[in-house]
Design a protein around this motif. Structure first.
Motif: not given
Length: 223
Positions: A171-185
């Motif tokens: 879950q931690q890695h999934a949240e970090e990945l989602e956060k990075r994707q939002k930052q890119k967007q």
């Protein structure tokens, strides 16, 4: 360590077959999860043994019916049922023990294991191989339509993985990945806006200078 249900000898981590008496043991459900057999044979077929699977009722807080092979003790779960078993079996996990997770995975790791694709017990199409939870070390066979097949011992591995905080780590890695994707967007639209504003400002300034020069030239000709 699991033990043979016939002779009580210790079982290797990556098999349910006893090295001493050569019998197979139900290492996932025996003395761990109360259950009863609802149907001795269903229309679903074991991908390992090519025999009809049993329908069993796992006695948990949520009524759960899964399929099991009485020969190899593999288990078939419909969509979402594995998550239900994990939720009902392991709770109140707040810490991530990375060392224990690594040790669990090392115990079951087989370097020269032959990769094979097995058929879905329901539709009989070949299933995909997926690392459950990305980092669990359990490569499950998944039919995207009907569910997931676990070989004997893999459910126990997943339960130990969750107890060690494996699901929290996922879950931690999934949240970090989602956060990075939002930052890119967020970065891309801002970059476009900055570029447009900068270009528009420069263009506007140049246009103003050209207009002033043109007006001055016209006045010189007239007067």
């Amino acid at each position: 360590m699991a033990r043979c249900t016939s002779c009580s000898a210790p079982l290797p981590a990556n098999t349910n077959r006893c090295l001493y008496c050569n019998s197979r043991s139900d290492v996932d459900l025996h003395a761990k999860h109360p259950y009863r057999v609802e149907k001795s044979a269903t229309h679903r077929i074991c991908p390992n043994c090519d025999k009809p699977l049993q329908s069993i009722h796992l006695k948990m807080a949520d009524a759960l019916y899964i399929e099991r092979c009485h020969t190899c003790f593999g288990l078939f779960f419909d969509k979402g049922e594995i998550e239900t078993v994990l939720q009902n079996s392991v709770s109140n996990v707040f810490d991530i023990n990375r060392e224990h997770i690594d040790n669990i995975n090392k115990d079951r790791f087989r370097k020269h294991q032959k990769i094979r694709y097995v058929k879905c017990p329901e539709c009989r199409r070949h299933m995909n191989r997926v690392n459950f939870g990305n980092r669990s070390g359990v490569v499950v066979d998944q039919c995207i339509v009907h569910g997931i097949w676990l070989d004997s011992g893999e459910l126990t591995h997943l339960l130990e993985w969750k107890k060690a905080g494996g699901q929290l780590l996922h879950q931690q890695h999934a949240e970090e990945l989602e956060k990075r994707q939002k930052q890119k967007q967020n970065v891309l639209p801002n970059a476009k806006t900055d570029y447009s504003a900068k270009t528009g400002g420069d263009f506007g300034s140049a246009l103003d200078v050209d207009i002033v020069a043109a007006v001055a030239g016209l006045l010189d000709k007239l007067f």
